[in-house]
Design a protein around this motif. Sequence first.
Motif, short mmCIF file in Angstrom:
data_model
loop_
_atom_site.label_atom_id
_atom_site.label_comp_id
_atom_site.label_asym_id
_atom_site.label_seq_id
_atom_site.Cartn_x
_atom_site.Cartn_y
_atom_site.Cartn_z
N LEU A 614 57.79 7.95 74.12
CA LEU A 614 58.66 6.86 74.32
C LEU A 614 57.54 5.66 74.17
O LEU A 614 57.82 4.55 73.47
CB LEU A 614 59.34 6.52 75.69
CG LEU A 614 60.30 5.30 75.52
CD1 LEU A 614 61.49 5.63 74.67
CD2 LEU A 614 60.67 5.00 77.08
N TYR A 738 60.14 -6.80 75.36
CA TYR A 738 61.23 -6.53 75.93
C TYR A 738 61.85 -8.10 75.80
O TYR A 738 61.26 -9.22 76.03
CB TYR A 738 61.50 -6.19 77.59
CG TYR A 738 60.49 -5.08 77.84
CD1 TYR A 738 61.26 -3.83 77.75
CD2 TYR A 738 59.17 -5.00 78.17
CE1 TYR A 738 60.50 -2.53 78.07
CE2 TYR A 738 58.58 -3.95 78.55
CZ TYR A 738 59.12 -2.53 78.46
OH TYR A 738 58.34 -1.56 78.88
N GLU A 743 65.96 -4.79 80.30
CA GLU A 743 65.68 -3.73 79.54
C GLU A 743 64.22 -3.02 80.14
O GLU A 743 64.32 -1.68 79.60
CB GLU A 743 65.17 -4.28 77.96
CG GLU A 743 66.28 -4.92 77.11
CD GLU A 743 65.79 -5.64 76.01
OE1 GLU A 743 64.60 -5.40 75.72
OE2 GLU A 743 66.57 -6.26 75.43
N ASP A 746 66.06 -0.60 82.16
CA ASP A 746 66.48 0.64 81.35
C ASP A 746 65.41 1.68 81.09
O ASP A 746 65.79 2.90 81.07
CB ASP A 746 67.29 -0.08 80.10
CG ASP A 746 68.29 -0.94 80.29
OD1 ASP A 746 68.96 -0.82 81.50
OD2 ASP A 746 68.94 -1.53 79.44
N GLU A 747 64.34 1.18 80.53
CA GLU A 747 63.22 1.97 80.36
C GLU A 747 62.90 2.94 81.61
O GLU A 747 62.60 3.93 81.50
CB GLU A 747 62.01 1.40 79.66
CG GLU A 747 60.95 2.24 79.43
CD GLU A 747 59.88 1.42 78.74
OE1 GLU A 747 60.42 0.48 77.84
OE2 GLU A 747 58.68 1.91 78.85
N ALA A 749 64.74 3.86 84.03
CA ALA A 749 65.94 4.54 84.23
C ALA A 749 65.75 5.74 83.27
O ALA A 749 66.02 7.02 83.75
CB ALA A 749 67.23 3.89 84.15
N GLU A 750 65.31 5.56 81.97
CA GLU A 750 65.12 6.65 81.03
C GLU A 750 64.06 7.52 81.31
O GLU A 750 64.46 8.62 81.21
CB GLU A 750 65.10 5.97 79.84
CG GLU A 750 65.20 6.92 78.41
CD GLU A 750 65.05 6.33 77.16
OE1 GLU A 750 64.81 4.89 77.23
OE2 GLU A 750 64.58 6.97 76.20
N LEU A 751 63.08 7.18 82.04
CA LEU A 751 61.91 7.84 82.39
C LEU A 751 61.89 8.44 83.59
O LEU A 751 60.98 9.26 83.87
CB LEU A 751 60.77 7.06 82.16
CG LEU A 751 60.13 6.71 80.74
CD1 LEU A 751 59.17 5.68 80.58
CD2 LEU A 751 59.84 7.81 79.63
N THR A 752 62.69 7.85 84.44
CA THR A 752 62.55 8.56 85.99
C THR A 752 63.88 8.93 86.44
O THR A 752 64.70 8.30 86.73
CB THR A 752 62.16 7.12 86.94
OG1 THR A 752 61.21 6.46 86.11
CG2 THR A 752 61.71 7.42 88.20
N LYS A 756 67.72 7.19 87.35
CA LYS A 756 68.65 7.55 86.03
C LYS A 756 69.76 6.45 86.02
O LYS A 756 70.39 6.14 84.83
CB LYS A 756 68.98 9.15 85.75
CG LYS A 756 69.74 9.47 84.52
CD LYS A 756 69.26 10.68 84.32
CE LYS A 756 70.25 11.07 82.81
NZ LYS A 756 71.32 12.05 82.92
N SER A 759 70.95 0.34 86.63
CA SER A 759 70.81 -0.66 85.46
C SER A 759 71.32 -1.86 86.45
O SER A 759 71.80 -1.89 87.45
CB SER A 759 72.01 -0.40 84.74
OG SER A 759 73.15 -0.46 85.01
N ASN A 774 71.75 8.74 90.43
CA ASN A 774 71.60 9.56 89.38
C ASN A 774 72.94 10.16 89.16
O ASN A 774 73.92 9.81 89.80
CB ASN A 774 70.51 10.40 89.09
CG ASN A 774 70.18 11.36 90.26
OD1 ASN A 774 71.21 11.31 91.32
ND2 ASN A 774 69.09 11.72 90.68
#
Length: 1008
Positions: A614, A738, A743, A746-747, A749-752, A756, A759, A774
Motif C-alpha cells: 500500500l 490525504y 482518509e 480509512d487507511e 481500517a484497511e491495514l488493521t 476494519k 470509519s 470488524n
Amino acid sequence: MTLIDHDLGTPAPKPTSRNGEQTAVEVTIDGVKISVAEGTSVMRAAALAGVDVPKLCATDSLDPFGSCRLCLVEIDGRKGTPASCTTPCSPGMTVSTQTPKLERLRRGVMELYISDHPLDCLTCAANGDCELQDMSGAVGLRDVRYGYDGDNHLSLGKDTSNPYFTFDSSKCIVCNRCVRACEEIQGTFALTIEGRGFGSRVAAGFNGNFFDSPCVSCGACVQACPTATLTENTVIELGQPRRTVLTTCAYCGVGCSFKAEMQGETVVRMTPYKNGGANEGHSCVKGRFAWGYTNHQDRQLEPMIRESITDEWKKVSFEEAIAYAAGRLQDIQSRHGKYSIGAISSSRCTNEEVFVVQKMVRAAFGNNNIDTCARVCHSPTGFGLSNAFGTSAGTQDFKSVEYSDVILLIGANPTDAHPVFASRMKKRLREGAKLIIVDPRKIDLVKTAHIEASGFLQLQPGTNVAVINSLAHVIVTEGLADTKFIAERCEPTEYAIWSEFVSRQENSPEAMEAHTGVPAAQVREAARLFATGGNGAIYYGLGVTEHSQGSTMVMGMANLAMATGNLGRDGVGVNPLRGQNNVQGSCDMGSFPHELPGYRHVSDDATRTMFEQLWGTAIQSEPGLRIPNMFDNAIDGNFKGLFVHGEDIAQSDPNTAHVESALSSMECVIVQDLFLNETARFAHVFFPGTSFLEKDGTFTNAERRINRVRPAMRPQTGKHEWQIVCELANALGHPMSYNESSEIMDEIAELTPTFKGVSFARLDEEGSVQWPCNDANPHGTPIMHKEKFVRGLGKFTPTPYVPTEEKSNRKFPLLLTTGRILSQYNVGAQTRRTKNVAWHPEDLLEIHPSDAQERGVRDGEEVTITSRVGNTVLRAQVTERVAPGVVYTTFHYPISGANVITTDNSDWATNCPEYKVTAVQVSPGRSVATAELDHPAHRLSALVRMANQIARQFVADTSLDAVKSTVAHLERFWEHEMRVDLARAVEAGSITVDDVVVEAVRRLTVHA
Ligand code: SF4
Ligand code: SF4
Ligand code: SF4
Ligand code: FES
C-alpha cells in the motif's frame, strides 16, 4: 450540528445485568398506550410517549426528588394529584397529564416561584436557556397574584469565588438539583441545603463559599441547575452559544464526550454530552473548564527555524520550515546513515496524526526508530496483557464497574487522575460494592464521603509484585481459585506451573511482609474478599506500570483475574486507567519501534508486505530504537536527528540531565507543539501544533473506545498537524497525501484487522465504537474475552518478585513516589495556562510528620530533595497521607523539575521508567551543598539545573519583559555553553565544577 438533549425527567430503571431482562409494564398516558420497563416513572413514560410533563426539580440524570410539585398528574382510580416524577408506572395505569385542574395547580406553583425571583429575564445570562422561564411559558403563567413585595430572597449576594462559575443565590428556587448532582453524579457531597422552610438555601461547605469548600469544580451542579443561579462565567461574559460541535476531551484517558458550544470561532462553554459512552453526561474540572490554554498568549502559531539552539528563532513560512527540516534530516542521514534519525509520537495527538508520524518514520526515514510517550507510562500494560490474554488493552468498558462487587484498585488515584470514572466507581461503592486499595499513599478513596475502603494495603513503593503474589498465594493455598474457569479457559500446564510457584512459602503474605510492609493478615483478608465477594474487577494505573517490574505486575494481575474467574463478563476484568487521552490509540497506531499498527511485529513478513504494497516502499524488518536507546545513542554520537511530535520529553522523561544531554548532542531536533516547551529549548525547527478544538480525527480511550474529535474551529495555525507531517514526508521523498483526515482512518481500517469496521461515517452513526470493530463485531466490543481469550486459552505466567535496585540507604533514606493532582495534567503545559492554577500553583513534597521532624522540615517551607542523579527544591507539605520513609510529589511544574531526580531505571521488558521509586534525601532549605552527588557529570548537570531554577524564579518574580528576555538568553547560554563547553573544560581539568557555578552566578549578576 445541533445536539439538544431530550430530558426524560427521571433515569431509566437499572437492570440487574447489562442485557438483563426487565419486566414490561403497559400504561396509557393521555390516551397513548406505551410499554415501559418496570420501575419507570410516570414522568419518563409520558416523555417516551411524547408528552413532556412540566417539571423543575426532576431531570433524567438524577433520582427523582419530588419537591417542586409542578409535575402533578391525575391517575384513574387514585385520589389526588401525585407527582409524576416519583410515581412508578404500574400495569394498566391510565394517566392524564393535561387537565384544567392540573393546569391551574401548576400555574399556582409557578406563581409562587416567580413572586420570589428577579424579573430580569431579558438581561439574565440564562435567557433562552432557563427551565424556570420555559416552565412559566409551558404552564401559561400571565400574572402573579401575590405581587413581588412580600418576603423574598432577591437581595442575596453572589458567590464568585470559583474561577469558572458564579452562584447567584437570589435566583435559586431550592430545587435541590445541584445538591443531588454533587452527591449522586459527582459523589463529593460539597453542597447542602441549610436552613428550613422559607430560610432554606444552598450552601457550599462550612464557609458557604465554593472555592473553600470540598467542591472539585466538576460542573455537575452547574449543568443540573434549571435557573441562572449556577452559571458558567463564560456564559455570563459572552451570552448564549449559537452552535454546537460534538467532540472529545483531550486531557485524560477517560475520553469524555463534550459539546463545544460556540459563538463563531469562540468557545462559550464545554458541556458534557449525555450520550457520551465514556462519561454519560459527567465531566471534571479539566475537560469542563480548562480549555482556555487553546488561546493562551504563549501559543505559537507560526513555524520557526534556527541554525543553532543558541540563536534566536526566526519565523518562516511552512514551505521554508518543511524544506529546512527535510534538508537537515537528509544531510544527517547522508553523513551518519539512515538509522541516525527517528521520531517520538504523542498520546495527546489523534490516531490519524500518530499514524502518519509512524508512517513517515517507516516509509520516509526508512527505519523503525519510532517510539511514543506511552513508553514512559503504559508500555508494560501492552506487554503484560498481550502475554496473558493475547491483546494489548483493557478488558472492559467503564460501564462494567456498575456491576462490580469487589474493586481491587492498585497504583491508581482515580479521583485525581481519572475523575469521571472515579465518580462512576464511587457510585457503585455507595451502592455497596467493596473496595480494596493497594497504594503507598493514602489516596482519597481510602476514606471519603460515604465511602471507606474495606482494605488498604499501604505497601512500600516498588513491592507491587510481592503483594500480588501473596494475594494469589492465599487464593490458591486456601482453595479459593475458580477451578471451573481455569479448566475451561486457561492453559492447564501454565496454570500448574504458576499455582506451584505462588503456593511456595516464599510468596506467602507472612514471608512477603518484610518486603511490602503490609501486615499478612490484611493481605489474607483482602485475598479472601476478592476471591469470594462476587464480581471482582481490577483497576490500575501508573503506580503499577512505572516500576522496574511493571510488566511483571501486569501479568501478576492477569494471573489473579484468571485464577478467580473474573474475566469475560460485566463487573470484572483487568482495566488499565490510561493516563493521557490517546495512550491506547497511540499504541494501537504502531508507535512502538517493534510493531506496526494493530500490534503486529515488524518481523512478520505477511504484515510487512501488506504495508509495503500500500505504501509503495520497503519496511525494515528489524525493530528500531526505543526512546532510552535514542538518548543513549545520541550521547554516544550515533543518533543525530529527532522529530518530537506533541511531547515535552525534556520535562516528562526521567533523569532530566540525561535527556537534556542527549537532546543537546543532536544536530537537528524538530518539535511540533502548541507552546515552546522545555524540549523546544533544544530544537532547530518548530512546527506549530493544533489544539483539540481544531483537530479533526479520533482518540481511543482506556476502554478501547474510539471517539470522534471534531473541529470546533479552523486550525489557528492554518494547517492540520497531519498535513505538516505529510508535507515533511513528501519533502523527504516519500509521497504521502490525504484530502481529509477521514482518509487516514480509512487507511488504518484497511491495514488493521481490529479497526476494519471503523470509519468516520460509522462513528457519526454509532457515536463511538470500542475495538475490535470488524465483520465479527460490527458495533464494537465493550467486553473482551467473553467466550475465549484472543490468544485462545489464557496464559498464567510465574511472576517472581525481584526487588528494585533503587533502594533506600543511609545516604538516600527515603523513597520518593510521584503522581498527579486533579486540577493539573501531566507536565502542566495546558493546565498551567488556565485558571486551574488557582488550586495547584506549585508542586509540593508530601512528607510524613516523623520524617519531617527528624530533618527539621516544617510545613510550607522549602526543602531540597536529592537523589543519585540530581536535586531539586520543593515546598514541603507535612502529612500522614504518606507513610514514614516515603515522600511524594506531583510533576506538573517545570520549575520544580521532579524528573531531575528520577533515575533512568526502567521496566525489564519495556524500558518504562521507574518513576515511582527513587531513593532520596530531604533536607530543609534551598541548598546546593546538600547535593552529595557521586559523579562529576551528574553534579554539573544538577548545578546547571539549579542555576536555571534561579533564573526561572527570577522570571516568576518580575513582570519586566526586558529582564525576562535577558534571563531567557542566559538560560540558553547555560544550557548550551555550560553543558557543552564547560563540561569539556571540567573534563580537561582546567576548571572545577564549583567554578562553573561561581561563573554562572557571576554572569547572571552581570547580565541581569
Ligand atoms: S462543581 Fe461539582 S463538586 Fe463542586 S459543588 Fe458542583 S457538583 Fe459539587
Ligand atoms: S442552585 Fe440551581 S439547582 Fe441548586 S437549588 Fe438553586 S436553582 Fe436548584
Ligand atoms: S475525566 Fe478526563 S476526559 Fe473526562 S473531562 Fe476530565 S480530564 Fe477530560
Ligand atoms: S418535577 Fe416532580 S416534583 Fe418536581
